[in-house]
Write a protein that holds these residues in place. Structure first.
Motif, PDB file in Angstrom:
ATOM      1  N   LYS A 163      -7.036 -29.074   4.669  1.00  0.00           N
ATOM      2  CA  LYS A 163      -6.684 -30.489   4.522  1.00  0.00           C
ATOM      3  C   LYS A 163      -5.475 -30.839   5.378  1.00  0.00           C
ATOM      4  CE  LYS A 163      -8.680 -31.411  -0.020  1.00  0.00           C
ATOM      5  NZ  LYS A 163      -8.443 -31.949  -1.389  1.00  0.00           N
ATOM      6  N   HIS A 164      -4.504 -29.913   5.437  1.00  0.00           N
ATOM      7  CA  HIS A 164      -3.367 -30.130   6.338  1.00  0.00           C
ATOM      8  C   HIS A 164      -3.858 -30.287   7.769  1.00  0.00           C
ATOM      9  CE1 HIS A 164       0.017 -29.835   3.722  1.00  0.00           C
ATOM     10  NE2 HIS A 164      -0.191 -28.586   3.367  1.00  0.00           N
ATOM     11  N   ASN A 165      -4.690 -29.348   8.192  1.00  0.00           N
ATOM     12  CA  ASN A 165      -5.157 -29.359   9.574  1.00  0.00           C
ATOM     13  C   ASN A 165      -5.925 -30.632   9.891  1.00  0.00           C
ATOM     14  OD1 ASN A 165      -5.937 -25.775   9.573  1.00  0.00           O
ATOM     15  ND2 ASN A 165      -3.979 -26.843   9.579  1.00  0.00           N
ATOM     16  N   ALA A 166      -6.775 -31.074   8.964  1.00  0.00           N
ATOM     17  CA  ALA A 166      -7.541 -32.297   9.179  1.00  0.00           C
ATOM     18  C   ALA A 166      -6.628 -33.510   9.289  1.00  0.00           C
ATOM     19  CB  ALA A 166      -8.555 -32.494   8.053  1.00  0.00           C
ATOM     20  N   ASN A 167      -5.438 -33.402   8.708  1.00  0.00           N
ATOM     21  CA  ASN A 167      -4.457 -34.488   8.799  1.00  0.00           C
ATOM     22  C   ASN A 167      -3.473 -34.266   9.941  1.00  0.00           C
ATOM     23  OD1 ASN A 167      -3.457 -36.982   7.656  1.00  0.00           O
ATOM     24  ND2 ASN A 167      -1.660 -35.830   7.003  1.00  0.00           N
ATOM     25  N   CYS A 168      -3.803 -33.343  10.838  1.00  0.00           N
ATOM     26  CA  CYS A 168      -3.002 -33.075  12.036  1.00  0.00           C
ATOM     27  C   CYS A 168      -1.671 -32.411  11.695  1.00  0.00           C
ATOM     28  CB  CYS A 168      -2.768 -34.367  12.813  1.00  0.00           C
ATOM     29  SG  CYS A 168      -2.978 -34.179  14.604  1.00  0.00           S
ATOM     30  N   GLN A 169      -1.712 -31.478  10.758  1.00  0.00           N
ATOM     31  CA  GLN A 169      -0.526 -30.727  10.367  1.00  0.00           C
ATOM     32  C   GLN A 169      -0.875 -29.239  10.360  1.00  0.00           C
ATOM     33  OE1 GLN A 169      -0.105 -32.631   6.526  1.00  0.00           O
ATOM     34  NE2 GLN A 169       1.624 -33.873   7.235  1.00  0.00           N
ATOM     35  N   TRP A 170       0.021 -28.429  10.936  1.00  0.00           N
ATOM     36  CA  TRP A 170      -0.223 -26.994  10.997  1.00  0.00           C
ATOM     37  C   TRP A 170       1.041 -26.244  10.602  1.00  0.00           C
ATOM     38  CZ3 TRP A 170      -1.850 -30.529  14.550  1.00  0.00           C
ATOM     39  CH2 TRP A 170      -3.239 -30.635  14.760  1.00  0.00           C
ATOM     40  N   ARG A 171       0.847 -25.089  10.014  1.00  0.00           N
ATOM     41  CA  ARG A 171       1.957 -24.237   9.605  1.00  0.00           C
ATOM     42  C   ARG A 171       1.638 -22.807  10.040  1.00  0.00           C
ATOM     43  NH1 ARG A 171       2.185 -25.676   4.552  1.00  0.00           N
ATOM     44  NH2 ARG A 171       3.879 -27.140   4.895  1.00  0.00           N
ATOM     45  N   VAL A 172       2.563 -22.196  10.763  1.00  0.00           N
ATOM     46  CA  VAL A 172       2.356 -20.813  11.212  1.00  0.00           C
ATOM     47  C   VAL A 172       3.547 -19.968  10.760  1.00  0.00           C
ATOM     48  CG1 VAL A 172       1.031 -21.556  13.222  1.00  0.00           C
ATOM     49  CG2 VAL A 172       3.484 -21.144  13.462  1.00  0.00           C
ATOM     50  N   HIS A 173       3.320 -18.670  10.646  1.00  0.00           N
ATOM     51  CA  HIS A 173       4.360 -17.732  10.237  1.00  0.00           C
ATOM     52  C   HIS A 173       4.636 -16.760  11.376  1.00  0.00           C
ATOM     53  CE1 HIS A 173       4.083 -19.219   6.137  1.00  0.00           C
ATOM     54  NE2 HIS A 173       2.762 -19.126   6.241  1.00  0.00           N
ATOM     55  N   GLY A 174       5.912 -16.657  11.739  1.00  0.00           N
ATOM     56  CA  GLY A 174       6.308 -15.759  12.802  1.00  0.00           C
ATOM     57  C   GLY A 174       6.319 -14.318  12.343  1.00  0.00           C
ATOM     58  N   SER A 175       6.590 -13.411  13.295  1.00  0.00           N
ATOM     59  CA  SER A 175       6.587 -11.985  12.981  1.00  0.00           C
ATOM     60  C   SER A 175       7.684 -11.621  11.986  1.00  0.00           C
ATOM     61  CB  SER A 175       6.773 -11.174  14.265  1.00  0.00           C
ATOM     62  OG  SER A 175       7.971 -11.563  14.928  1.00  0.00           O
ATOM     63  N   ASP A 176       8.753 -12.427  11.928  1.00  0.00           N
ATOM     64  CA  ASP A 176       9.834 -12.170  10.980  1.00  0.00           C
ATOM     65  C   ASP A 176       9.642 -12.943   9.682  1.00  0.00           C
ATOM     66  OD1 ASP A 176      10.190 -14.682  11.979  1.00  0.00           O
ATOM     67  OD2 ASP A 176      12.338 -14.461  12.414  1.00  0.00           O
ATOM     68  N   ASN A 177       8.411 -13.466   9.485  1.00  0.00           N
ATOM     69  CA  ASN A 177       8.039 -14.232   8.293  1.00  0.00           C
ATOM     70  C   ASN A 177       8.695 -15.604   8.233  1.00  0.00           C
ATOM     71  OD1 ASN A 177       6.274 -14.220   6.106  1.00  0.00           O
ATOM     72  ND2 ASN A 177       7.937 -13.881   4.647  1.00  0.00           N
ATOM     73  N   THR A 178       9.295 -16.029   9.346  1.00  0.00           N
ATOM     74  CA  THR A 178       9.810 -17.388   9.431  1.00  0.00           C
ATOM     75  C   THR A 178       8.644 -18.360   9.532  1.00  0.00           C
ATOM     76  OG1 THR A 178      11.840 -16.656  10.517  1.00  0.00           O
ATOM     77  CG2 THR A 178      11.251 -18.970  10.769  1.00  0.00           C
ATOM     78  N   THR A 179       8.751 -19.489   8.855  1.00  0.00           N
ATOM     79  CA  THR A 179       7.692 -20.489   8.863  1.00  0.00           C
ATOM     80  C   THR A 179       8.019 -21.603   9.841  1.00  0.00           C
ATOM     81  OG1 THR A 179       7.153 -20.016   6.558  1.00  0.00           O
ATOM     82  CG2 THR A 179       6.388 -22.112   7.445  1.00  0.00           C
TER      83      THR A 179
END
Length: 336
Positions: A163-179
């Protein structure tokens, strides 16, 4: 500090009140019916705090008066209410993508001696998928005199990534678990154009939507990006299609001067050699670009098109991802 759930429903809660535990901000929905009438408690060294979702079931005697509220404050060792902090008038929450949370702003608390204003309480429901159900209070603090914030963790606050993606929102997690967050939802309805020096063509891009016609190639079917002949003003190629955000961006931060997100689309029109075309759209972090702008549009001659954008929305440290309702959060602490 100790956080406790008192999960017994209060008998005074009616079915109609439970129905008042469903909320929407126009994009996402929050259903707190399963915890309506619960009494959530938080114990600090100075005060005990109590909160009842969706109802004003907290009693707070003050002199000869009895007040009903949704949040109250007690002193440890005293079985008396010190202050009532807020009243539930069925306020609608707002969703804060940067914090994966819902924010309620409750007012009409007991008059504050210092400010001569009613106390108020911001209640944050933070997505926590480590729990299968229910809710618990993780923190309560007074961020300004007589103004309080309560953080509640619950899977009920979670919005599916699709639902986030369909609303043009994305969240990724880096290798250090930073969001890291990218929110382009405000770009819906915009159309950007970038002139390409090669052969007098111009690229058009409508973020998060298929708002562009390419009659010569797709008839009435609309696309997200196209290439147009600047002389004939006809569509020469369609490049990419918006598919409810299923194309995930890649976050690049190895060069602090070139922080950006890249989207790679391969569903473009076939080239003359039979291979599918490819389009790359990059969003570069520019804290000063409150209004997104086109940096350039290019074509490499091998059916590969590129458009580069600049926007403050592409900056993970932008305030839009860190401040909501005037309160600033350490977002990576919220996710833990």
């Amino acid at each position: 500090m100790l956080s406790i759930i008192i999960a017994s429903a209060l008998a005074s809660l009616s079915a109609s009140q439970s129905g008042g535990c469903m909320y929407t901000d126009g994009r996402y929905s929050l259903n707190l019916t399963s915890i309506a009438g619960w009494r959530l408690e938080y114990e600090s060294s100075d005060f005990f705090y109590y909160y009842t979702p969706c109802t004003n079931n907290e009693r707070c005697p003050q002199g000869n008066a009895l007040f009903y509220a949704n949040s109250v404050q007690y002193k440890p060792g005293e079985n008396t209410c010190s202050h009532y902090l807020s009243v539930d008038h069925h306020e609608q929450p707002t969703y804060f993508f940067g914090g994966a949370s819902w924010a309620f702003q409750y007012e009409d608390g007991e008059l504050c001696d210092s400010t001569q204003e009613p106390r108020d309480m911001n209640v944050w429901y933070i997505c926590d998928e480590n729990f299968k159900s229910g809710a618990y209070v993780s923190d309560v603090f007074e961020y300004e005199t007589c103004r309080y914030a309560m953080q509640i963790r619950s899977p009920l606050a979670c919005v599916p990534e699709s639902k986030h993606n369909a609303n043009c929102q994305w969240r990724v997690h880096g290798s250090d678990n930073t969001t890291y967050n990218l929110d382009l939802s405000n770009e819906k309805g915009n159309i950007y154009r970038g002139a390409m020096t090669e052969n007098g063509y111009e690229m058009f891009y409508s973020p998060c939507a298929n708002n562009l016609y390419c009659y010569q190639q797709t008839g009435q079917t609309q696309m997200m990006s196209i290439v147009e002949n600047m002389v004939t003003r006809t569509c020469d190629h369609y490049l990419a299609e918006w598919q409810d955000g299923r194309v995930q961006p890649i976050f690049h931060d190895s060069d602090p001067q070139q922080v950006h997100w890249s989207f790679h689309y391969w569903l473009s029109e076939q080239c003359s050699n039979g291979e599918p075309g490819e389009e790359t759209i990059r969003w570069y972090c520019d804290p000063s670009a409150t209004n997104s702008t086109v940096l350039n549009a290019t074509y490499d001659g091998n059916c590969k098109w590129e458009m580069n954008m600049a926007s403050a929305a592409a900056c993970p440290a932008d305030d839009m991802y860190r401040i909501h309702n005037g309160i600033k959060f350490d977002l990576n602490q919220l996710y833990k």
